[in-house]
Design a protein around this motif. Structure first.
Motif, short mmCIF file in Angstrom:
data_model
loop_
_atom_site.label_atom_id
_atom_site.label_comp_id
_atom_site.label_asym_id
_atom_site.label_seq_id
_atom_site.Cartn_x
_atom_site.Cartn_y
_atom_site.Cartn_z
N GLY A 153 -17.37 15.38 81.52
CA GLY A 153 -16.73 16.09 81.47
C GLY A 153 -14.94 15.89 81.49
O GLY A 153 -14.16 16.10 80.43
N ARG A 154 -14.64 15.35 82.60
CA ARG A 154 -12.66 15.82 82.72
C ARG A 154 -12.40 17.58 82.37
O ARG A 154 -13.34 18.42 82.92
CB ARG A 154 -12.43 15.14 82.37
N TYR A 155 -11.71 17.61 81.50
CA TYR A 155 -11.00 19.09 81.36
C TYR A 155 -11.37 19.30 79.97
O TYR A 155 -10.96 20.77 79.60
CB TYR A 155 -9.90 19.17 82.06
N ASP A 156 -12.79 18.67 79.21
CA ASP A 156 -12.20 18.73 78.01
C ASP A 156 -14.16 19.43 78.58
O ASP A 156 -14.78 19.40 77.99
CB ASP A 156 -12.57 17.85 77.44
N TYR A 157 -13.90 20.96 77.80
CA TYR A 157 -14.88 22.20 77.44
C TYR A 157 -15.68 21.94 76.70
O TYR A 157 -16.78 22.06 76.17
CB TYR A 157 -14.83 23.61 76.86
N ALA A 158 -15.44 20.77 75.56
CA ALA A 158 -16.08 20.42 74.36
C ALA A 158 -17.21 18.95 74.47
O ALA A 158 -17.50 18.45 73.73
CB ALA A 158 -15.69 19.64 73.06
N ASP A 159 -16.26 18.17 75.64
CA ASP A 159 -17.51 16.95 76.46
C ASP A 159 -18.27 17.85 76.67
O ASP A 159 -18.76 18.00 77.52
CB ASP A 159 -16.37 15.67 76.62
N LEU A 160 -19.57 17.68 75.95
CA LEU A 160 -20.87 17.86 77.14
C LEU A 160 -21.92 17.23 76.39
O LEU A 160 -22.21 16.88 76.11
CB LEU A 160 -21.36 19.42 76.35
N GLU A 161 -22.40 17.02 77.29
CA GLU A 161 -24.19 16.30 77.30
C GLU A 161 -24.87 17.03 77.13
O GLU A 161 -26.26 16.75 76.94
CB GLU A 161 -23.93 15.63 78.28
#
Length: 378
Positions: A130-138
């Motif tokens: 996800g790095r630092y993207d809070y919306a990059d969610l699995e």
């Protein structure tokens, strides 16, 4: 603008200074972080007795009606002692979610436990890709009757080995990286389907890899609006960044002081190395970096209640400036200490580790430089 602290805030600072001095002497701290639990449980109870955990909450919720400035004072003192207790995950993060979006029932269930120290929280938001993207969610939370089924993996969850509860971000709808469809939940760490793998971090704290394997959670675990949690997450993490900036300032101040003291004691060619002009210049640069960091921390803290864009600009600017300063001061301190600075027996190496890890939490310098530029050019 008046930057003086209130009498009550000065009293809190004085009490914390004494507590950190008594409980975080070098040998005491090393014994605690190298123990099986990784901390001294009595310290958490002492912090609760001081009333620190109730400061951010309104009086009607059982708190003391404080705010971000109070958290800043606490975290600066914690930084001076390299305190490992999970104040930010529990009070700033979990407390922030409950304060800003918790239901009356959620506040009643959890705030009292935070205030008295019986509930400890960890914030499970980061994912391996996800790095630092809070919306990059699995990690997903799928509807199951009136509740949800939670599946996924959260990485480097600071404080999770000590936690009784978790704040978890998960996708309830949409595609990976969509801004919509992100939700926030509060769950009991001992719930069925929650599996943790605990480990020590390089800076003396403890963290876990947290796995959710068909964990069933009730509908009342949802904090805020389903699918609309991203702005809430960004607000709370900005508050956490401001608090950790204050912690970094405390650590930088001690690292600078230790370096100056060492330069007065360490002799080379029959004289203290602090008499060499080139080293004097470097230590002055360290002090300048520290003072700029304090100013940026004040700015970010005071802007936390500003409109969203203004808040984000101030917080990202602070994270960039203090991340750069932490890197500079940490490396200069190690270099001036020479080989001694590289050993575990000398405290300065532990300050260097904490200042280094600071940059990677809630977005590094590059991430926040990009966020600041994007907002400034919008």
């Amino acid at each position: 603008m008046d930057f003086n602290f209130t009498e009550e805030q000065d009293m809190v600072r004085d009490s914390l200074t004494r507590l950190v001095r008594e409980n975080y002497g070098w040998e005491t701290r090393m014994a605690a972080i190298n123990s099986e639990n990784g901390l001294n449980p009595g310290t958490w109870a002492q912090l609760a007795e001081l009333g620190l955990f109730g400061m951010p909450f309104a009086e009607e919720d059982g708190g003391f009606g404080g705010g971000a400035v109070d958290a800043m004072i606490v975290m600066e003192e914690f930084g001076k002692g390299l305190v490992v207790e999970p104040f930010v995950p529990t009070v700033v993060c979990a407390g922030g979610f409950l304060k800003h979006a918790g239901t009356a029932a959620q506040k009643e269930e959890h705030i009292g436990g935070i205030v008295d120290g019986s509930q400890i929280f960890a914030f499970a938001y980061a994912e391996p890709r996800g790095r630092y993207d809070y919306a990059d969610l699995e990690t997903t939370a799928k509807k199951d009757g009136s509740g949800y089924i939670l599946n996924g993996h959260k990485a480097v969850v600071i404080g999770a080995p000590w936690a009784t509860h978790l704040i978890v971000t998960a996708r309830t709808s949409g595609e990976r990286r969509d801004k919509q469809g992100v939700s926030v939940f509060v769950i009991d760490k001992s719930a069925d389907g929650v599996v943790t793998r605990d480990y020590a971090t390089v800076d003396g704290r403890r963290a876990s890899e947290v796995f959710f394997e068909n964990a069933s959670i009730p509908a009342e675990a949802l904090i805020g609006e389903e699918g609309g949690g991203l702005p809430l997450i960004e607000r709370v993490t900005d508050e956490a960044i401001a608090a950790q900036c204050a912690e970094a300032c405390g650590a930088m101040k001690v690292a600078h002081t230790m370096t100056v003291d060492y330069s007065r004691e360490r002799k080379q060619f029959g004289v203290p190395i602090g008499s060499f002009q080139v080293l004097q210049h470097r230590m002055v640069d360290m002090y300048t970096e520290y003072e700029q960091s304090v100013s940026m921390t004040y700015l970010a803290t005071l802007k936390l209640d500003a409109p969203e864009a203004e808040r984000k600009l101030a917080v990202s600017a602070a994270k960039v400036r203090i991340g750069q300063a932490a890197h500079h001061i940490g490396q200069e301190a190690i270099q001036i200490h020479g080989g001694n600075g590289m050993t575990d027996e000398y405290a300065i190496g532990h300050y260097f580790k904490r200042l280094t890890i600071f940059d990677s939490e809630f977005g590094n310098v590059d991430h926040h430089m990009k966020r600041h530029m994007t907002l400034a050019n919008a």
